[in-house]
Motif scaffolding. Structure first.
Motif, short mmCIF file in Angstrom:
data_model
loop_
_atom_site.label_atom_id
_atom_site.label_comp_id
_atom_site.label_asym_id
_atom_site.label_seq_id
_atom_site.Cartn_x
_atom_site.Cartn_y
_atom_site.Cartn_z
N GLN A 103 33.10 44.43 27.56
CA GLN A 103 34.63 44.40 27.08
C GLN A 103 34.69 45.56 27.75
OE1 GLN A 103 34.14 45.81 22.79
NE2 GLN A 103 32.15 44.47 22.65
N LEU A 104 35.43 45.34 29.09
CA LEU A 104 35.91 46.41 30.23
C LEU A 104 36.99 47.10 29.70
CD1 LEU A 104 35.62 43.39 32.90
CD2 LEU A 104 34.36 45.13 32.71
N PRO A 105 36.87 48.14 29.95
CA PRO A 105 37.74 49.69 29.65
C PRO A 105 38.89 49.05 30.81
CG PRO A 105 35.76 50.61 30.12
CD PRO A 105 35.21 48.94 30.70
N ALA A 106 39.26 48.29 30.70
CA ALA A 106 40.41 47.53 32.19
C ALA A 106 41.30 47.48 31.35
CB ALA A 106 39.84 47.74 33.16
N ARG A 107 43.01 47.14 31.85
CA ARG A 107 44.55 46.89 31.43
C ARG A 107 43.98 45.10 32.26
NH1 ARG A 107 46.37 51.38 33.84
NH2 ARG A 107 47.17 50.13 35.84
N THR A 108 45.14 44.34 31.35
CA THR A 108 44.88 43.23 31.82
C THR A 108 45.20 43.21 33.03
OG1 THR A 108 44.41 42.18 29.71
CG2 THR A 108 45.53 41.22 31.16
N SER A 109 44.91 42.16 33.81
CA SER A 109 45.90 41.67 35.31
C SER A 109 45.93 43.57 36.36
CB SER A 109 46.87 41.47 35.34
OG SER A 109 46.63 40.34 34.85
N SER A 110 45.55 44.24 36.02
CA SER A 110 45.47 45.46 36.89
C SER A 110 44.37 45.85 38.04
CB SER A 110 44.82 46.76 35.91
OG SER A 110 43.75 46.37 35.41
N ILE A 111 43.46 44.44 37.60
CA ILE A 111 42.22 44.72 39.41
C ILE A 111 42.61 43.73 40.18
CG2 ILE A 111 39.43 44.96 39.88
CD1 ILE A 111 39.45 46.10 37.63
N SER A 112 42.68 44.05 41.76
CA SER A 112 42.84 42.77 42.61
C SER A 112 41.22 41.83 42.93
CB SER A 112 42.76 43.68 44.18
OG SER A 112 42.14 44.41 44.08
N THR A 113 40.45 42.67 42.86
CA THR A 113 39.03 42.43 43.35
C THR A 113 37.98 42.95 42.38
OG1 THR A 113 39.95 42.25 45.42
CG2 THR A 113 37.78 42.21 45.15
N ALA A 114 37.00 42.44 41.94
CA ALA A 114 35.87 42.39 41.36
C ALA A 114 34.61 41.15 42.10
CB ALA A 114 35.47 41.81 39.77
N ILE A 115 33.39 42.28 41.55
CA ILE A 115 32.05 41.48 42.23
C ILE A 115 30.80 42.02 41.51
CG2 ILE A 115 32.44 42.03 44.92
CD1 ILE A 115 30.78 44.17 44.93
N ALA A 116 29.96 40.61 40.92
CA ALA A 116 28.58 41.07 40.14
C ALA A 116 27.77 40.36 40.99
CB ALA A 116 29.31 39.97 39.00
N VAL A 117 27.00 41.71 41.73
CA VAL A 117 25.52 41.04 42.38
C VAL A 117 24.34 41.11 41.34
CG1 VAL A 117 24.73 42.18 44.51
CG2 VAL A 117 26.65 42.16 43.81
#
Length: 221
Positions: free
Chosen positions: A92-106
């Protein structure tokens, strides 16, 4: 009361022993996979399940500004000074919809039983055209069904075909034996990416002679 994450009780061991043993080496190609699939850029790069922030330095060297989210307060305590962090349930990410350009999961998807929900959240917060890079243990050759005592001849026993949570591991000195892990066969993992609405761009594997890492670069249409 805040929920305690599984990694809280092993956070000090993870930072001071597990990571310390690796040093600056890249024994199974995690950093190579991250570097080749993420590439250079600028702006914020959100790390899902950032833990102690072990990869923040590499992300920063590629030009990005790392920001991490993780449920474990113990792990985030070690991440201080490495990157800005938010303690949050990544399903349940506390971020707005369509607000981030890049994400990673390592190296975190096996720690998250509801990883498909996380992927849905990643797709939600990414902007159209945004990039997501997943780097994780290889579903085909890692898990309770895989005996990696001899790295040159990994023995695969029954169990790969079934999704399951397990504490079984080829060693009692690793992370899985301490906190467990979720196994999903490769098709199920790939379908989870597609079901989230992400489009595949590139793939890579890491580790030799039998791959230990499977990584994917995806984009939100």
């Amino acid at each position: 009361m805040a929920r305690m994450a599984a990694y809280d009780r092993i956070a000090d061991w993870y930072e001071n022993e597990f990571l310390a043993q690796q040093g600056d080496s890249d024994p199974i190609g995690v950093r190579r996979a991250l570097g080749s699939l993420l590439g250079s850029g600028d702006g914020v790069c959100l790390e899902i399940g950032c833990g102690t922030g072990a990869y923040a330095g590499q992300v920063r060297e590629l030009g990005w500004t790392p920001v991490g989210m993780d449920l474990s307060a113990g792990m985030l305590r070690h991440a201080r000074g490495r990157l800005p962090t938010v303690r949050a349930d990544v399903s349940q990410l506390p971020a707005r919809t369509s607000s981030i350009s890049t994400a990673i999961a390592v190296m975190v998807h096996t720690d998250i039983p509801d990883y498909p929900l996380v992927l849905g959240e990643v797709a939600r917060v990414l902007r159209p055209g945004g990039v997501f890079v997943h780097v994780g243990v290889h579903p085909c050759f890692c898990g309770g069904f895989a005996d990696r005592t001899d790295r040159d001849a990994v023995v695969l026993r029954p169990g790969y075909l079934d999704s399951h949570w397990t504490y079984e591991s080829w060693t009692d000195q690793g992370v899985r034996a301490k906190v467990g892990g979720m196994h999903r066969p490769l098709p199920e993992l790939l379908h989870a990416f597609l079901d989230a609405g992400l489009t595949f761009e590139r793939f890579t594997e890491g580790g030799s002679p039998t791959p230990t890492v499977f990584a994917v670069r995806m984009r939100k249409p």
